[in-house]
Design a protein around this motif. Structure first.
Motif, mmCIF file in Angstrom:
data_model
loop_
_atom_site.group_PDB
_atom_site.id
_atom_site.type_symbol
_atom_site.label_atom_id
_atom_site.label_comp_id
_atom_site.label_asym_id
_atom_site.label_seq_id
_atom_site.Cartn_x
_atom_site.Cartn_y
_atom_site.Cartn_z
ATOM 1 N N PHE A 1 0.703 -1.084 0.055
ATOM 2 C CA PHE A 1 -0.012 -0.012 0.032
ATOM 3 C C PHE A 1 0.858 1.223 -0.044
ATOM 4 C CE2 PHE A 1 -3.438 -2.677 1.424
ATOM 5 C CZ PHE A 1 -4.324 -2.628 0.733
ATOM 6 N N HIS A 2 2.074 1.305 0.696
ATOM 7 C CA HIS A 2 2.888 2.309 0.584
ATOM 8 C C HIS A 2 3.459 2.500 -0.717
ATOM 9 C CE1 HIS A 2 5.732 5.408 1.921
ATOM 10 N NE2 HIS A 2 6.584 4.542 1.299
ATOM 11 N N LEU A 3 3.801 1.507 -1.549
ATOM 12 C CA LEU A 3 4.196 1.860 -2.649
ATOM 13 C C LEU A 3 3.035 2.004 -3.983
ATOM 14 C CD1 LEU A 3 6.501 -1.472 -3.046
ATOM 15 C CD2 LEU A 3 7.281 0.885 -3.003
ATOM 16 N N LEU A 4 1.977 1.623 -3.694
ATOM 17 C CA LEU A 4 0.700 2.088 -4.268
ATOM 18 C C LEU A 4 0.639 3.669 -4.152
ATOM 19 C CD1 LEU A 4 -1.847 -0.944 -3.985
ATOM 20 C CD2 LEU A 4 -0.689 -0.074 -5.983
ATOM 21 N N GLU A 5 0.723 3.995 -3.019
ATOM 22 C CA GLU A 5 0.530 5.474 -2.794
ATOM 23 C C GLU A 5 1.405 6.339 -3.645
ATOM 24 O OE1 GLU A 5 1.453 5.940 1.301
ATOM 25 O OE2 GLU A 5 -0.886 5.451 1.973
ATOM 26 N N GLN A 6 2.648 5.887 -4.079
ATOM 27 C CA GLN A 6 3.424 6.638 -4.805
ATOM 28 C C GLN A 6 3.157 6.534 -6.354
ATOM 29 O OE1 GLN A 6 6.504 7.717 -3.096
ATOM 30 N NE2 GLN A 6 5.313 6.882 -1.455
ATOM 31 N N LEU A 7 2.201 5.751 -6.686
ATOM 32 C CA LEU A 7 1.658 5.718 -8.048
ATOM 33 C C LEU A 7 0.578 7.182 -8.463
ATOM 34 C CD1 LEU A 7 0.992 2.144 -8.534
ATOM 35 C CD2 LEU A 7 2.761 3.239 -9.531
#
Length: 121
Positions: A57-63
Motif C-alpha cells: 500500500f505504501h508503494l501504491l501511494e507513490q503511483l
C-alpha cells in the motif's frame, strides 16, 4: 523569437527541476522502505502478510491516482478490464494500456526499493 540563451536556460531549468523532483521521489521511497525494515528488523522474505500488505500500500501511494485506481479495481475488486472501462468511463483499450503502464511503474518502484525479483542466472 527569444534569444537562444534565454531558450537554452529555460530548457536547462526544466530538466534540472525534473531531475531533482525524481531524485527526491526515489530518495523518499528508499528512506521509507529502509526505515520500515530498520525499525521492524524484518527482511522482505520474513514479512508477515500484514507487513507485506503495508509495504504494498505504501508503494501504491507513490503511483499516479489513475494508475492506482486501475490496479486497485483489477486486483482488489476483482474487476475485469471491460468492467473497469464501464465504471471509470474510459475505453477498453485505454484501460489495458493504463494497466500495463501502471504495472511497469509499480515494478520500477519495487526494484528501486530493493523488493523486486532478483536476476536469474
Amino acid at each position: 523569437h527569444a534569444p537562444f540563451l534565454h531558450w537554452i536556460r529555460r530548457i536547462a531549468t526544466r530538466v534540472g527541476y525534473r531531475y531533482w523532483r525524481q531524485k527526491a521521489r526515489r530518495q523518499d521511497l528508499q528512506d521509507a522502505v529502509e526505515s520500515h525494515y530498520r525499525t521492524g528488523l524484518v527482511s522482505p522474505e520474513d514479512q508477515t502478510p500484514s507487513e507485506a500488505a503495508e509495504s504494498l500500500f505504501h508503494l501504491l501511494e507513490q503511483l499516479d491516482p489513475k494508475d492506482r485506481l486501475v490496479l486497485t479495481l483489477f486486483y482488489f475488486e476483482q474487476c475485469d478490464t471491460r468492467e473497469i472501462a464501464e465504471r471509470v468511463g474510459w475505453s477498453h483499450t485505454l484501460v489495458r494500456v493504463r494497466m500495463h503502464r501502471a504495472r511497469q511503474r509499480l515494478r520500477t518502484l519495487l526494484e528501486q526499493a530493493g523488493l523486486g525479483r532478483e536476476e536469474r542466472e
